[in-house]
Design an enzyme around this catalytic site. Structure first.
Site, short mmCIF file in Angstrom:
data_model
loop_
_atom_site.label_atom_id
_atom_site.label_comp_id
_atom_site.label_asym_id
_atom_site.label_seq_id
_atom_site.Cartn_x
_atom_site.Cartn_y
_atom_site.Cartn_z
N HIS A 1 0.84 -1.21 0.00
CA HIS A 1 0.00 0.00 0.00
C HIS A 1 0.87 1.26 0.00
O HIS A 1 0.68 2.16 -0.82
CB HIS A 1 -0.90 -0.05 1.23
N GLU A 2 1.85 1.31 0.91
CA GLU A 2 2.71 2.49 0.99
C GLU A 2 3.53 2.65 -0.28
O GLU A 2 3.74 3.77 -0.77
CB GLU A 2 3.62 2.41 2.22
N ASN B 1 15.77 0.17 -15.49
CA ASN B 1 16.96 -0.69 -15.53
C ASN B 1 16.72 -1.99 -14.78
O ASN B 1 16.16 -2.01 -13.68
CB ASN B 1 18.18 0.03 -14.96
N LEU C 1 10.62 -23.00 -18.38
CA LEU C 1 11.21 -21.80 -17.78
C LEU C 1 12.02 -21.08 -18.84
O LEU C 1 12.87 -21.69 -19.50
CB LEU C 1 12.12 -22.17 -16.61
#
Length: 613
Positions: free
Chosen positions: A337-338, A395, A412
């Site tokens: 959230h923050e 980046n 993968l």
């Protein structure tokens, strides 16, 4: 046919239902004891690597509510950066930094077989520990501390006894900082959430543990480290739908005392932490964003505080949050959230929706864990990407994974492979040649709004309809998989049946602003209320000059404080000001709002359109 070694650890599966037990999350009222079976089918080349303890992909079988489930797990390969470091302090105050090897870690994301909406965040370091979503409900799993036993407890979140039912909330701190690159002007185009979501971005993340947190966990840095790794694994899972990775670049323990003044005011603590990061931490360790986790109880039931729209800034790309729960998923949601605030996302209002009762950016912590962002959050994140252009997120950090030869057919995507869709028998990707793990020579694209069956859609194919009067429709170009960037009509064009004028792709109306601030009980806006803005008092003014509140001239009164007509529980209030003492700049009429025929609000003045734009 690819040679496959089937490894099975067969354990008895006796689901046992208990009434009450004390687990790491607290006292659990109802739980099941299960004995997971690990069933892994991997190519021989992929598992015969003596230096690798934890496989890249695993499967476990166990029962939940008497029904068998298969948990598919895949290692989170973006959890750490190559230069990950840890710092602590000696008794005489010396800074000691080490670079522990975390090349073969045990943190996974996953899903439940045959449940398209399932998710999982699991640590497999010592048994299975974490949480998964099954048929819309959140379950926790953890190994029982029984010697020589593979027993695990599985239980629903709702069955954990909650000690503190007080309403917890998040603070948010708005910034007016100027970025190193200027914010794009209003006339420039917005890019779509689809484009940005599916372009990978990386937030190189740094966590600082204050002394209270360190002491709370008995000065056990190893236990705190494990707890943080589990938490950040969940944060990464939450941001996966937007293709954001949050790799940990560093962890610092304030073992001998806090390096800032950590106080009960979250606002003051955040300001001090941001300044310390700018002055000290960035000179020692490159990273994009830093958060302080503390055992301090902040005032007003605040769980965390972060600057909004500040990602990549030296001071403001920060947040503080509280170690507020024994339940790891809840602290992870607080951090997510923050971090959302740093990405330009404000709190949800009642009109915002997701697929659960509450969404990540709710201003209050829900009594049910949620890992979904709302439609409002997605729009705000999209705008942040375009307006702020946070280049530090582009980046890609170097991965820490052990570099091993790629194995075509293991599902993968590894180095030197263009694609990997599994064995030829199981491949469902029409773009991929399963035998070579290369794209077919005729492939033009793999995914995107303008890609269909590996080829570009025809030029002119609608890929994004116009949302409203101020938006424009976009069509495929015929030579790109991406829908063109989202354009909008010029500022000043009439919108919403001439009730407003377009501004930055939106039609700002006072009624909608009232509902965003006060909720669905707003019934209208009474224009006569705006005359209060001539007073120039605590909340009624047009703008500030050198900290002084300037009263509105009569011609500008509609460009100051917002007033709403509000009805709740039978009471009607005609001139309710949108005002919060701790955020008094919120609740002002938005820029670009119509204040007369051919006039809009601009910096607290009502001006002609040709002056504003």
């Amino acid at each position: 046919m690819m040679q496959v070694l089937l490894v099975t650890i067969c354990l008895a599966v006796f689901p046992y239902q208990g009434s009450s037990i004390i687990l790491e999350s607290g006292n659990v009222n109802d739980y099941e004891i299960v004995y997971p079976q690990k069933v892994t089918a991997l190519p021989i080349e992929a598992i015969l690597q003596p230096e690798q303890k934890y496989e890249d992909a695993m499967q476990y079988e166990f029962e939940v509510n008497g029904e068998p489930v298969v948990l598919h797990l895949e290692k989170n390969k973006n959890l750490f950066t190559k230069d990950y470091s840890e710092t602590h302090y000696s008794p005489d105050g010396r800074e000691i930094t080490t670079k522990p090897l975390i090349e073969d870690h045990c943190y996974y994301h996953g899903r439940i077989q045959n449940d398209a909406h399932s998710t999982a965040s699991i640590s497999a370091c010592n048994g299975l520990k974490g949480h998964f979503k099954l048929q819309g409900e959140t379950y926790l799993i953890e190994p029982l501390k029984i010697p020589d036993s593979e027993a695990h407890a599985v239980y629903k979140y709702e069955n954990i006894e909650k000690e503190d039912e007080a309403l917890k909330m998040c603070g948010v701190k708005h910034t007016n900082w100027e970025s190193d690159e200027p914010i794009k002007e209003a006339s420039q185009l917005f890019a779509t959430s689809e484009q940005h979501r599916f372009r990978e971005r990386y937030i190189e993340f740094f966590i600082v543990v204050d002394q209270r947190m360190y002491n709370k966990h008995n000065n056990d840095s190893a236990a705190i480290r494990t707890w943080i790794f589990e938490m950040l694994n969940t944060v990464n899972e939450i941001y996966l739908p937007w293709n954001i990775h949050v790799p940990l670049v560093g962890l610092e323990f304030w073992t001998q005392g806090d390096l800032i003044n950590v106080v009960s005011s979250a606002d003051k603590t955040l300001d001090s932490f941001g300044e310390w990061r700018r002055r000290d931490l960035l000179n020692r360790k490159a990273h994009d964003n830093a958060h302080l986790i503390t055992a301090m109880h902040f005032d007003a039931q605040t769980l965390g505080l972060a600057y909004t729209g500040s990602m990549c800034h030296p001071k403001y790309s920060t947040g503080v949050f509280q170690d507020s729960s024994e339940i790891n998923i809840f602290v992870a949601i607080t951090l997510a959230h923050e971090l959302g605030h740093n990405l330009g996302i404000s709190h949800d209002v009642p009109s915002c929706t997701c697929q659960t009762k509450a969404c990540i950016m709710s201003p209050y912590l829900s009594d049910q864990p949620t890992k979904l962002f709302s439609n409002c959050s997605e729009i705000q994140y999209e705008r942040f990407l375009t307006q702020r252009n946070p280049k530090c997120m582009i980046n890609k950090p170097l991965r820490t994974d052990i570099i091993s030869p790629p194995v075509c057919g293991n599902g993968l995507l590894e180095r030197e492979e263009e694609c990997d869709c599994g064995s030829p028998e199981n491949c469902r990707d029409p773009c991929c040649d399963a035998a070579s793990c290369k794209l077919h020579s005729w492939v033009e694209c793999e995914s995107g709004e303008c890609c269909d069956q590996c080829r570009f859609k025809r030029a002119g194919t609608l890929c994004r309809p116009a949302r409203d009067d101020c938006d424009m429709a976009e069509s495929c170009s015929g030579h790109s998989a991406d829908c063109p960037i989202d354009g909008f009509h010029a500022n000043g064009q009439p919108c919403s049946h001439n009730l407003g004028y377009c501004y930055n792709g939106k039609c700002p109306l006072t009624l909608y602003q009232c509902r965003a601030f006060l909720g669905k009980d707003v019934v209208g806006v009474q224009e006569s209320c705006f005359q209060y803005n001539r007073l120039g008092n605590t909340y009624a003014y047009c703008r500030k000059e050198n900290g002084r509140k300037i009263p509105c001239a009569p011609k500008d009164e509609k460009c100051g404080r917002l007033y709403c007509s509000y009805k709740s529980f039978g009471d009607y209030i005609s001139c309710l000001p949108c005002y919060r003492a701790n955020e008094e700049d919120k609740g002002m009429v938005d820029e670009g709002t119509k204040c007369g025929e051919g006039k809009v609000c601009s910096n607290g003045y009502c001006v002609d359109l040709n002056v504003a734009y």
